[in-house]
Enzyme design. Structure first.
Site, short mmCIF file in Angstrom:
data_model
loop_
_atom_site.label_atom_id
_atom_site.label_comp_id
_atom_site.label_asym_id
_atom_site.label_seq_id
_atom_site.Cartn_x
_atom_site.Cartn_y
_atom_site.Cartn_z
N GLU A 1 -9.71 -10.67 -7.61
CA GLU A 1 -8.73 -9.59 -7.44
C GLU A 1 -7.55 -9.74 -8.41
O GLU A 1 -7.07 -8.76 -8.98
CB GLU A 1 -8.26 -9.56 -5.99
CG GLU A 1 -9.37 -9.09 -5.05
CD GLU A 1 -9.04 -9.19 -3.57
OE1 GLU A 1 -9.94 -8.90 -2.76
OE2 GLU A 1 -7.90 -9.56 -3.21
N LYS B 1 0.83 -1.22 0.00
CA LYS B 1 0.00 0.00 0.00
C LYS B 1 0.86 1.27 0.00
O LYS B 1 2.07 1.22 0.26
CB LYS B 1 -0.92 -0.05 1.23
CG LYS B 1 -1.96 -1.17 1.17
CD LYS B 1 -2.91 -1.10 2.36
CE LYS B 1 -3.97 -2.18 2.29
NZ LYS B 1 -4.94 -2.10 3.41
N HIS C 1 -2.25 -5.45 1.61
CA HIS C 1 -3.55 -6.10 1.45
C HIS C 1 -3.29 -7.54 1.03
O HIS C 1 -2.36 -7.80 0.27
CB HIS C 1 -4.38 -5.41 0.36
CG HIS C 1 -5.48 -6.26 -0.18
ND1 HIS C 1 -6.71 -6.34 0.43
CD2 HIS C 1 -5.53 -7.13 -1.23
CE1 HIS C 1 -7.47 -7.21 -0.24
NE2 HIS C 1 -6.76 -7.70 -1.24
N TYR D 1 -12.41 -1.90 -3.83
CA TYR D 1 -12.90 -2.06 -2.45
C TYR D 1 -14.42 -1.95 -2.35
O TYR D 1 -14.96 -1.66 -1.28
CB TYR D 1 -12.23 -1.03 -1.53
CG TYR D 1 -10.86 -1.45 -1.02
CD1 TYR D 1 -10.70 -2.58 -0.20
CD2 TYR D 1 -9.72 -0.72 -1.33
CE1 TYR D 1 -9.46 -2.96 0.27
CE2 TYR D 1 -8.46 -1.10 -0.84
CZ TYR D 1 -8.34 -2.23 -0.05
OH TYR D 1 -7.11 -2.62 0.44
N ASN E 1 -1.94 0.41 6.74
CA ASN E 1 -1.42 -0.84 7.29
C ASN E 1 -0.60 -1.67 6.29
O ASN E 1 -0.53 -2.89 6.39
CB ASN E 1 -2.55 -1.65 7.94
CG ASN E 1 -3.62 -2.04 6.95
OD1 ASN E 1 -3.53 -1.71 5.77
ND2 ASN E 1 -4.63 -2.75 7.42
P1 RTP Z 1 -7.08 -5.92 3.42
O1 RTP Z 1 -8.44 -6.18 2.85
O2 RTP Z 1 -6.51 -4.57 3.01
O3 RTP Z 1 -6.13 -7.05 3.17
O4 RTP Z 1 -7.16 -5.85 5.00
P2 RTP Z 1 -8.02 -6.72 6.00
O5 RTP Z 1 -8.71 -7.82 5.26
O6 RTP Z 1 -7.12 -7.05 7.13
O7 RTP Z 1 -9.08 -5.65 6.50
P3 RTP Z 1 -10.55 -5.29 5.92
O8 RTP Z 1 -11.52 -5.44 7.05
O9 RTP Z 1 -10.81 -6.03 4.66
O10 RTP Z 1 -10.41 -3.73 5.63
C1 RTP Z 1 -9.82 -3.29 4.44
C2 RTP Z 1 -8.88 -2.14 4.73
O11 RTP Z 1 -9.62 -1.00 5.15
C3 RTP Z 1 -8.84 -0.24 6.06
N1 RTP Z 1 -9.57 -0.13 7.32
N2 RTP Z 1 -9.65 1.00 7.99
N3 RTP Z 1 -10.26 2.97 9.91
C4 RTP Z 1 -10.68 1.72 10.10
O12 RTP Z 1 -11.30 1.38 11.09
C5 RTP Z 1 -10.36 0.73 9.09
N4 RTP Z 1 -10.73 -0.53 9.10
C6 RTP Z 1 -10.24 -1.08 7.97
C7 RTP Z 1 -7.53 -0.96 6.26
O13 RTP Z 1 -6.57 -0.42 5.36
C8 RTP Z 1 -7.90 -2.38 5.89
O14 RTP Z 1 -6.75 -3.11 5.52
MG MG Z 2 -9.88 -7.53 3.52
#
Ligand code: RTP
Ligand code: MG
Length: 140
Positions: A128, A11, A117, A51, A114
């Site tokens: 994807e 990212k 992804h 997204y 973070n």
């Molecule tokens: P990713 O999809 O990026 O691999 O991450 P993930 O599965 O661990 O998390 P996900 O729940 O799918 O959320 C996608 C991305 O959204 C951002 N996020 N921001 N501000 C917040 O509370 C929040 N929560 C999620 C993060 O960049 C997350 O990786």
């Molecule tokens: Mg995710």
């Protein structure tokens, strides 16, 4: 467990700090092979389409702005149990909760910024990968 492919993004917070090589080293040390990779700069609309699953979430707009704010590196990873293995080496979404040795523990700045992804299932991995790469781009 069979050989799988998964989709990964380095990212903007990580590309901006020149961490592509350091993150790739962790992926490779975990047994994941980078079989396709390119550096691109998404528009906000392209980030929004990627997204779309999160479009009702409160962080959606901020997430799309962030993902379009600077270049990213998109990649396809291949290996034994690659989807779960990549999620393991990434660590928890919130770096404060990520296990020692994971990418997010070491490099992530916040729950939003973070660093990486990774696809969360076989169907999302296939969708994807197809969003960013043609079949001929994948050199396993
Ligand atoms: P990713 O999809 O990026 O691999 O991450 P993930 O599965 O661990 O998390 P996900 O729940 O799918 O959320 C996608 C991305 O959204 C951002 N996020 N921001 N501000 C917040 O509370 C929040 N929560 C999620 C993060 O960049 C997350 O990786
Ligand atoms: Mg995710």
């Amino acid at each position: 467990m069979a050989i799988q492919r998964t989709f990964s993004i380095i990212k903007p917070d990580a590309t901006g700090r020149n961490l592509t090589g350091a993150i790739n080293a962790k992926l490779e040390a975990a047994g994941l092979r980078i079989i396709a990779q390119k550096r691109i700069h998404l528009t906000k609309a392209q980030a929004g389409a990627f997204y779309a699953v999160h479009k009702e979430r409160p962080f959606y707009d901020e997430l799309c702005e962030f993902m379009a704010s600077a270049p990213i590196v998109v990649q396809v990873l291949e290996g034994e149990d690659a989807i779960a293995k990549n999620r393991e080496v990434m660590g928890a979404t919130n770096p404060a909760e990520a296990a020692d040795g994971t990418i997010r523990k070491e490099f992530a700045l916040s729950i939003g910024e973070n660093s990486v992804h990774g696809s969360d299932a076989e169907d999302t991995a296939a969708t994807e990968i197809a969003y960013f790469f043609a079949g001929l781009d994948l050199v396993g």
